[in-house]
Design a protein around this motif. Structure first.
Motif, PDB file in Angstrom:
ATOM      1  N   ALA A 136     -10.780   5.649   3.580  1.00 48.65           N
ATOM      2  CA  ALA A 136      -9.892   4.880   4.445  1.00 48.65           C
ATOM      3  C   ALA A 136     -10.063   5.312   5.900  1.00 48.65           C
ATOM      4  CB  ALA A 136      -8.445   5.054   3.988  1.00 48.65           C
ATOM      5  N   GLY A 143     -13.627  -4.359  -2.367  1.00 50.07           N
ATOM      6  CA  GLY A 143     -12.397  -4.178  -1.608  1.00 50.07           C
ATOM      7  C   GLY A 143     -12.704  -3.798  -0.163  1.00 50.07           C
ATOM      8  N   TYR A 174     -12.055  -6.076   3.169  1.00 53.10           N
ATOM      9  CA  TYR A 174     -11.190  -5.614   4.246  1.00 53.10           C
ATOM     10  C   TYR A 174     -11.908  -5.639   5.591  1.00 53.10           C
ATOM     11  CZ  TYR A 174      -7.544  -3.107   6.706  1.00 53.10           C
ATOM     12  OH  TYR A 174      -6.548  -2.780   7.580  1.00 53.10           O
ATOM     13  N   ASP A 179      -8.355  -3.840 -10.439  1.00 56.04           N
ATOM     14  CA  ASP A 179      -7.412  -3.992  -9.339  1.00 56.04           C
ATOM     15  C   ASP A 179      -6.111  -3.280  -9.697  1.00 56.04           C
ATOM     16  OD1 ASP A 179      -5.811  -5.676 -10.923  1.00 56.04           O
ATOM     17  OD2 ASP A 179      -6.985  -7.409 -10.332  1.00 56.04           O
ATOM     18  N   MET A 180      -5.181  -3.303  -8.770  1.00 56.83           N
ATOM     19  CA  MET A 180      -3.991  -2.468  -8.965  1.00 56.83           C
ATOM     20  C   MET A 180      -2.904  -3.148  -9.799  1.00 56.83           C
ATOM     21  SD  MET A 180      -4.520   0.442  -7.757  1.00 56.83           S
ATOM     22  CE  MET A 180      -2.907   1.073  -8.101  1.00 56.83           C
ATOM     23  N   ARG A 181      -2.868  -4.460  -9.834  1.00 60.68           N
ATOM     24  CA  ARG A 181      -1.684  -5.079 -10.431  1.00 60.68           C
ATOM     25  C   ARG A 181      -1.960  -6.001 -11.604  1.00 60.68           C
ATOM     26  NH1 ARG A 181       0.569  -6.205  -4.532  1.00 60.68           N
ATOM     27  NH2 ARG A 181      -1.670  -6.044  -4.243  1.00 60.68           N
ATOM     28  N   ALA A 207      -7.351   2.414  -9.156  1.00 62.95           N
ATOM     29  CA  ALA A 207      -7.144   1.094  -9.747  1.00 62.95           C
ATOM     30  C   ALA A 207      -7.632   1.087 -11.197  1.00 62.95           C
ATOM     31  CB  ALA A 207      -7.869   0.032  -8.925  1.00 62.95           C
ATOM     32  N   TRP A 214       1.651   1.405  -9.423  1.00 60.65           N
ATOM     33  CA  TRP A 214       1.669   0.622  -8.191  1.00 60.65           C
ATOM     34  C   TRP A 214       3.065   0.557  -7.567  1.00 60.65           C
ATOM     35  CZ3 TRP A 214      -1.367  -0.817  -4.578  1.00 60.65           C
ATOM     36  CH2 TRP A 214      -0.974  -1.819  -3.689  1.00 60.65           C
ATOM     37  N   LEU A 227      -2.374   5.509  -2.852  1.00 59.09           N
ATOM     38  CA  LEU A 227      -2.237   4.072  -3.073  1.00 59.09           C
ATOM     39  C   LEU A 227      -2.518   3.289  -1.797  1.00 59.09           C
ATOM     40  CD1 LEU A 227       0.909   4.059  -5.357  1.00 59.09           C
ATOM     41  CD2 LEU A 227      -1.328   3.130  -5.949  1.00 59.09           C
ATOM     42  N   SER A 282      -4.508   4.056   0.416  1.00 60.09           N
ATOM     43  CA  SER A 282      -5.911   4.177   0.808  1.00 60.09           C
ATOM     44  C   SER A 282      -6.835   3.338  -0.065  1.00 60.09           C
ATOM     45  CB  SER A 282      -6.367   5.631   0.711  1.00 60.09           C
ATOM     46  OG  SER A 282      -5.535   6.454   1.480  1.00 60.09           O
ATOM     47  N   PHE A 296      -8.803   0.323  -1.446  1.00 63.86           N
ATOM     48  CA  PHE A 296      -9.240  -1.013  -1.050  1.00 63.86           C
ATOM     49  C   PHE A 296      -9.439  -1.818  -2.320  1.00 63.86           C
ATOM     50  CE2 PHE A 296     -10.400   1.633   2.464  1.00 63.86           C
ATOM     51  CZ  PHE A 296     -10.021   0.876   3.555  1.00 63.86           C
ATOM     52  N   ALA A 297      -8.527  -2.720  -2.587  1.00 63.82           N
ATOM     53  CA  ALA A 297      -8.657  -3.529  -3.791  1.00 63.82           C
ATOM     54  C   ALA A 297      -8.786  -4.979  -3.376  1.00 63.82           C
ATOM     55  CB  ALA A 297      -7.434  -3.332  -4.681  1.00 63.82           C
ATOM     56  N   ILE A 298      -9.317  -5.797  -4.294  1.00 64.81           N
ATOM     57  CA  ILE A 298      -9.516  -7.188  -3.898  1.00 64.81           C
ATOM     58  C   ILE A 298      -8.206  -7.969  -3.928  1.00 64.81           C
ATOM     59  CG2 ILE A 298     -11.965  -7.346  -4.456  1.00 64.81           C
ATOM     60  CD1 ILE A 298     -11.221  -8.501  -7.125  1.00 64.81           C
ATOM     61  N   ASP A 299      -7.144  -7.332  -4.443  1.00 69.46           N
ATOM     62  CA  ASP A 299      -5.849  -8.023  -4.413  1.00 69.46           C
ATOM     63  C   ASP A 299      -4.901  -7.376  -3.405  1.00 69.46           C
ATOM     64  OD1 ASP A 299      -5.571  -5.674  -5.813  1.00 69.46           O
ATOM     65  OD2 ASP A 299      -4.207  -6.484  -7.311  1.00 69.46           O
ATOM     66  N   MET A 300      -5.476  -6.649  -2.428  1.00 71.99           N
ATOM     67  CA  MET A 300      -4.610  -5.977  -1.456  1.00 71.99           C
ATOM     68  C   MET A 300      -4.185  -6.941  -0.338  1.00 71.99           C
ATOM     69  SD  MET A 300      -7.515  -3.839   0.632  1.00 71.99           S
ATOM     70  CE  MET A 300      -6.430  -3.002   1.776  1.00 71.99           C
ATOM     71  N   ASN A 301      -3.273  -6.454   0.473  1.00 74.17           N
ATOM     72  CA  ASN A 301      -2.861  -7.215   1.642  1.00 74.17           C
ATOM     73  C   ASN A 301      -3.817  -6.894   2.799  1.00 74.17           C
ATOM     74  OD1 ASN A 301      -1.654  -8.236   3.894  1.00 74.17           O
ATOM     75  ND2 ASN A 301       0.145  -6.913   3.794  1.00 74.17           N
ATOM     76  N   PHE A 302      -4.657  -7.871   3.156  1.00 72.76           N
ATOM     77  CA  PHE A 302      -5.734  -7.577   4.096  1.00 72.76           C
ATOM     78  C   PHE A 302      -5.275  -7.491   5.547  1.00 72.76           C
ATOM     79  CE2 PHE A 302      -8.036  -9.253   0.439  1.00 72.76           C
ATOM     80  CZ  PHE A 302      -8.909  -8.205   0.249  1.00 72.76           C
ATOM     81  N   LYS A 328      -2.764  -5.725   6.419  1.00 74.76           N
ATOM     82  CA  LYS A 328      -2.104  -4.429   6.562  1.00 74.76           C
ATOM     83  C   LYS A 328      -3.025  -3.462   7.300  1.00 74.76           C
ATOM     84  CE  LYS A 328      -2.346  -1.517   3.244  1.00 74.76           C
ATOM     85  NZ  LYS A 328      -2.293  -0.840   1.954  1.00 74.76           N
ATOM     86  N   PRO A 329      -2.554  -2.837   8.368  1.00 73.44           N
ATOM     87  CA  PRO A 329      -3.415  -1.850   9.023  1.00 73.44           C
ATOM     88  C   PRO A 329      -3.593  -0.638   8.104  1.00 73.44           C
ATOM     89  CG  PRO A 329      -1.228  -1.826  10.007  1.00 73.44           C
ATOM     90  CD  PRO A 329      -1.229  -2.941   8.997  1.00 73.44           C
ATOM     91  N   ILE A 330      -4.743   0.020   8.213  1.00 68.05           N
ATOM     92  CA  ILE A 330      -4.944   1.205   7.380  1.00 68.05           C
ATOM     93  C   ILE A 330      -4.352   2.393   8.105  1.00 68.05           C
ATOM     94  CG2 ILE A 330      -6.629   2.432   5.977  1.00 68.05           C
ATOM     95  CD1 ILE A 330      -8.659   0.416   6.991  1.00 68.05           C
ATOM     96  N   PRO A 384      -4.594   5.913   7.201  1.00 67.76           N
ATOM     97  CA  PRO A 384      -5.035   6.937   6.264  1.00 67.76           C
ATOM     98  C   PRO A 384      -4.367   8.278   6.541  1.00 67.76           C
ATOM     99  CG  PRO A 384      -6.736   6.551   7.889  1.00 67.76           C
ATOM    100  CD  PRO A 384      -5.641   5.581   8.182  1.00 67.76           C
TER     101      PRO A 384
END
Lengths: 261, 318
Positions: free
Chosen positions: A185, A210, A214, A254-256, B211, B238, B250, B252, B254-260, B262-264, B266
């Motif tokens: 990150a 991912g 991003y 994925d997480m969910r 994940a 989660w 959590l 940190s 990077f998942a394909i269902d994350m909120n893009f 959202k600033p990182i 770390p």
């Protein structure tokens, strides 16, 4: 900025590892190549800096950098381009560095190879760059050996070296794959800041969808040496048309959503 | 949790370094594993995952704490007793290319554990090898192949077959899918989960991919600097994970269902050295919610909900 025109690359007499590859990277744009092992993504990125592994050769097409054909360059011309206008970061900067020399001595050598200056001046230039990459105690790090740094610090040192001449194009080959998630990150944020500060274009190779989603403005999905789909994040993640892309997305944990037990 | 199969109580392992200092790789880790259950262990490099596995598989002995297998204390076992005890816990390794002797045929490699523990005729061995290959969905004639002539995914299937040869009650997977491409990774996970259901196998799955771990684990333990800092059900990771380090992990991912958008943010810095551990909370130095109490007092692992334990003063009401 960088333009691939119908490029094919083959190793020896074998079948092409990359065939008919087309891509245009604009100034300040981040493009990600994603795919599994053997998809040709590393071959694509390496051909843009003239560093194909042994036996690799562009057999068709052309690669242009700011209008200049890269395939016609002489050794001297390459040396002027590499490091100063195009540079590269690798999966593990620790493996790129010489283990028995300090970061500082290698950094100074790197700088002086590309631009003649006094050692003291180069040392200071390197130290400042480390600091700009978020490494505290940059003076101590210059005096350290690679094994004394953590993976994340080594990667930052690698990025600092690649960015010291503020190149227009940064090629990043799996830059975060060897790192822990929190370090990953940090490095992702660092690379996004590079674009913001210097307007650097980044061509990123990764198997982590991912990270690609991003960071990148555009994603190219590759398999078997061909691009099967390209588009922005939404187009790839939500409206993938290609079968392979869909299967690839399906396999990513994925997480969910997905649970096996 | 169903019947408890494996239990670690305050497992501690210290190493002496050349300079005469003490490196604490595992610092009083408590864990339980139920029959048919998967316990996922996540944490970053140097958090003590591998050392913990070496303790659980009885490759090393803890400096303090106890290990119980099926309710029986196996901490101090030696010689033949130790050897017999080890057969119940078998391991699948990260790099299937390096986990096989290159000049041994696949059939010989997966029957080696059998030959070590049982007296079997050539015929019986061949039969068992064929069964094992079928279990991991490899063609029978692969017994005559060498590992180098197989793909990464096939080799990892072979690794699983070898680990299951002695019909162990616990399978320990150390980053067993990290070297594989995602599509192959998914096939291996599905295979493991299938086998687990068929045999009511217990699994310990160590992995740095949060994940992935939560998607296949009944419970997940988060480790930091040799300590278990949070244990909770996989499907709650989660939403319910509350230790500041677990939250940082959590954030940190990077998942394909994350909120893009959202600033990182770390976690800054690196994991501190496990030499001369701090007296208080192991995460104190990097914790965004550091309190005075964290400096001197190490938080114990306390329950906050059924099946959910956290080692953090923020959640320790006592």
């Amino acid at each position: 900025m960088l333009c691939y025109q119908n490029v094919s690359v083959a190793y020896g007499d074998g079948a092409p590892a990359l065939s008919g590859f087309n891509l245009e990277v604009k100034a300040g744009e981040i493009v990600a190549l994603v795919g599994e092992s053997g998809s040709g993504k590393t071959t694509a990125i390496r051909s843009a800096i003239g560093l194909l592994p042994g036996g690799g050769k562009v057999i068709q097409g052309d690669i242009l950098f700011q209008g200049l054909s890269l395939l016609q360059l002489s050794g001297e011309e390459w040396r002027n381009l590499r490091g100063q206008r195009i540079s590269m970061i690798f999966q593990d900067s620790g493996a790129m560095l010489n283990p028995i020399r300090t970061i500082g001595s290698q950094f100074v050598e790197y700088i002086r190879t590309h631009r003649p200056m006094a050692k003291k001046e180069a040392w200071e230039m390197g130290r400042v760059m480390l600091e700009r990459m978020g490494l505290p105690h940059s003076g101590d790090i210059m005096k350290s050996y690679p094994f004394q740094l953590s993976g994340g610090m080594r990667q930052r040192a690698g990025i600092a070296m690649a960015m010291v001449f503020e190149p227009k194009l940064l090629l990043a080959d799996e830059p975060t794959s060897a790192l822990d998630v929190t370090t990953q990150a940090q490095i992702v944020r660092q690379m996004l800041e590079l674009r913001q500060q210097y307007g650097t274009s980044i061509l990123l190779v990764t198997h982590n969808l991912g990270v690609a989603a991003y960071m990148a403005d555009r994603i190219l999905v590759m398999t078997g040496g061909r691009v099967v789909e390209s588009g922005c994040r939404e187009e790839i993640l939500q409206q993938a048309k290609d079968d392979y892309t869909r299967r690839l997305l399906e396999a990513v944990p994925d997480m969910r959503r997905k649970r096996y037990v | 949790m169903s019947e408890i199969l494996l239990e670690g109580r305050q497992l501690t392992r210290r190493y002496a370094t050349d300079a005469g200092r003490i490196l604490t790789a595992c610092n009083g880790v408590d864990l339980m594993l139920g029959k048919g259950e998967t316990l996922g262990i996540v944490g970053e490099s140097g958090c003590g995952k591998s050392t913990l596995l070496r303790l659980l598989t009885q490759l090393e002995r803890p400096d303090a704490g106890r290990l119980l297998l099926g309710g029986e204390d196996v901490t101090g076992l030696k010689g033949e007793q130790l050897r017999q005890s080890r057969r119940h816990i078998q391991m699948v390794f990260q790099d299937p290319a390096a986990a096989f002797f290159p000049r041994m045929k696949a059939g010989d490699a997966i029957s080696e554990p059998l030959r070590n523990f049982e007296k079997l005729s050539r015929q019986e061995i061949n039969k068992r090898v064929a069964q094992l290959l079928e279990l991991v969905q490899l063609p029978k004639d692969y017994a005559q192949r060498y590992p180098h002539s197989m793909s990464g995914g096939q080799r990892q299937r072979l690794g699983i077959a070898r680990a299951l040869a002695l019909n162990p009650s616990i399978l320990v997977c150390d980053e067993a899918t990290s070297a594989l491409d995602v599509s192959v990774q998914e096939q291996i996970i599905r295979l493991l989960v299938d086998i687990q259901r068929q045999r009511r196998l217990s699994m310990i799955f160590v992995c740095h991919d949060l994940a992935l771990v939560q998607s296949l684990s009944h419970r997940v333990m988060v480790m930091y600097l040799g300590n278990g800092v949070e244990i909770l059900p996989g499907d709650q990771v989660w939403n319910k994970a509350c230790h500041p380090y677990a939250r940082a992990l959590l954030d940190s991912v990077f998942a394909i269902d994350m909120n893009f958008s959202k600033p990182i943010a770390p976690l800054e810095g690196d994991v501190p050295s496990p030499l001369d551990l701090p007296a208080g909370c192991p995460f104190g130095a990097r914790c965004p919610r550091f309190m005075e109490r964290c400096r001197s007092e190490k938080p114990p692992l306390v329950p906050v909900a059924p099946d959910h334990q956290v080692a953090c003063h923020l959640y320790n009401m006592a």
